[in-house]
Design an enzyme around this catalytic site. Structure first.
Site: not given
Ligand code: IMP
Length: 427
Positions: A13, A16, A38, A40-41, A144, A225, A303, A306, A334
């Site tokens: 987050d 990027k 997992n 998101g942007h 595998r 990530q 949602g 953080r 900022d």
């Molecule tokens: P997973 O990737 O869903 O297995 O989650 C594993 C850990 O990575 C958790 O702490 C999630 O909150 C974190 N995580 C996964 N994707 C993101 C992301 O895009 N931003 C921030 N944390 C993430």
């Protein structure tokens, strides 16, 4: 220019997407190399705010080919939904613009169910995953037994493979976790329909990259990530299941290290983390609340609020080392306006011994035994959002940035001073 890698320097987050969007102007291919939905942007297109999870951030630049690389794991329904959403806004999402590497693995609904089941079973030690099936799908890949996107080329036989894997997952769900099985027929029918739909997007991902590089084109590699969520080098086990670091771009897309011209780390001017696991500079007071509020720190995918904290310089130095960063982009500066004084972690201490190295390599249990050593820096009250040049920034702001630069030993080439694209100071 050859390959440029954009990688998160913290726990994800970091912004990027914005850096990729900025660099996409000079790129020919924007390629995602790890993770799945997992990530998101948020992109704003034709006045609509879209939350993308799989389609690379370069999609709004019409000249760019977007590749979902071999290292990515794909929720097919999510990909189809994103293509629909973008298409409805008149953005070209045809198979000549969006490519899906045949070697990418496919997430099934039972992977998601297993993710939830494993999290529930961990109880207090739950990782706080996004429950998108990421851990289970990468586990199947390593064991595998996974399904690859390329197998969708023959939708009917793909359906048979899906049926077999769903049945295996169902046995686990029932026998190991005492849960209800998921409907095999429904999942197979949906998967076959999605395979028919997505088949034209399949590509030899590494060949696409190799050709672009051979032609002297720029391949922008988009990490998901961040460094501390890396399976090998993050705060294990509180990590994601992929290679988030710069090396992941090489394995996830399939090219060699000689091609890499720049490795750009992206870090917030403070630190955030979603999910469980150690976070040494976390602020659980009003300052943390203020950063969350002002910075809009809520997960794009889930949602969830953080966790927020001070900037950690040992973490950034670690990110420089692990990724071989050539530069850093600092975002959301900022958000710190009006906080007095500012603190940054400069070292870690344990039993009277200090180290400037981030002590994360020994795992989460070890990390919590260390105390953080802070340095205070003066804050600023001026609105910095209109700054476009280094000279426009107040002295205290420049001193904050300069302190980071001095600690990490690589230049800070871009500074985000507000949420809008143009609210950027370039150096
Ligand atoms: P997973 O990737 O869903 O297995 O989650 C594993 C850990 O990575 C958790 O702490 C999630 O909150 C974190 N995580 C996964 N994707 C993101 C992301 O895009 N931003 C921030 N944390 C993430």
């Amino acid at each position: 220019m050859p390959a440029i890698i954009v990688v998160g320097a913290q726990w994800g987050d970091e912004g990027k997407g914005r850096v990729v969007d900025d660099l996409a102007r000079q790129a020919h291919i924007v390629a995602r190399y790890n993770g799945g939905d997992n990530a998101g942007h948020t992109v704003v297109a034709q006045g609509h705010t879209l939350r993308l999870h799989l389609v690379p951030s370069g999609i709004l630049h019409p000249h760019v080919t977007c590749l979902i690389g071999a290292g990515v794991v794909v929720n097919l329904a999510q990909l189809a939904a994103e293509l629909d959403e973008l298409g409805a806004l008149g953005i070209d999402v045809g198979p000549e613009r969006v490519r899906l590497a045949a070697a990418a693995h496919v997430i099934l609904p039972t992977h998601r169910a297993l993710d939830g089941a494993r999290e529930a079973a961990r109880g207090k030690t739950a990782i706080g995953t996004t429950r998108r099936g990421i851990g289970p799908v990468y586990a199947d890949k390593a064991a595998r037994v996974g399904l690859r996107a390329g197998q969708m080329a023959d939708p009917e036989s793909f359906g048979e493979l899906v049926a077999a894997l769903v049945q295996a997952h169902n046995r686990l769900l029932q026998e190991h976790y005492g849960l209800d099985p998921l409907p095999v027929g429904e999942i197979v029918a949906e998967s076959v329909a999605l395979a028919r739909r997505l088949r034209p997007y399949l590509a030899d991902g590494s060949e696409l990259v190799a050709r672009a590089l051979a032609a002297g084109q720029t391949v922008l590699c988009e990490g998901a990530q961040g460094t501390l969520l890396d399976l090998d080098h993050g705060t294990y086990p509180y990590v994601t299941s992929s290679s988030t670091v710069a090396g992941g771009a090489l394995t996830g897309l399939g090219f060699g290290p000689r091609e890499v011209a720049r490795v750009i780390g992206v870090a917030k001017a403070y630190t955030t983390r979603v999910g469980a696991g150690p976070f040494p500079t976390e602020l659980t007071d009003e300052t943390g609340d203020r950063i969350r509020q002002v910075g809009g720190e809520y997960g794009t995918t889930t949602g969830r609020p953080r966790r927020c904290g001070w900037l950690d310089l040992p973490i950034l130095r670690y990110a420089v080392q692990i990724n071989g960063l050539t530069e850093l982009a600092l975002t959301k500066l900022d958000v710190l306006t009006g906080i007095h004084p500012l603190k940054v972690a400069v070292a870690y201490e344990r039993g009277g011994k200090q180290t400037e190295r981030f002590p994360g390599e020994w795992g989460a249990e070890e990390l919590i035994r260390w105390q953080v050593v802070y340095e205070e820096l003066p804050g600023w009250d001026e609105d910095i959002r209109s700054a476009r040049r280094w000279e426009d920034l107040p002295e205290a702001t420049r001193a904050y940035v300069a302190r980071i630069e001095q600690a990490i030993g690589v230049p800070i080439s871009l500074i985000g001073v507000g949420p809008e694209r143009e609210e950027t100071v370039r150096r």
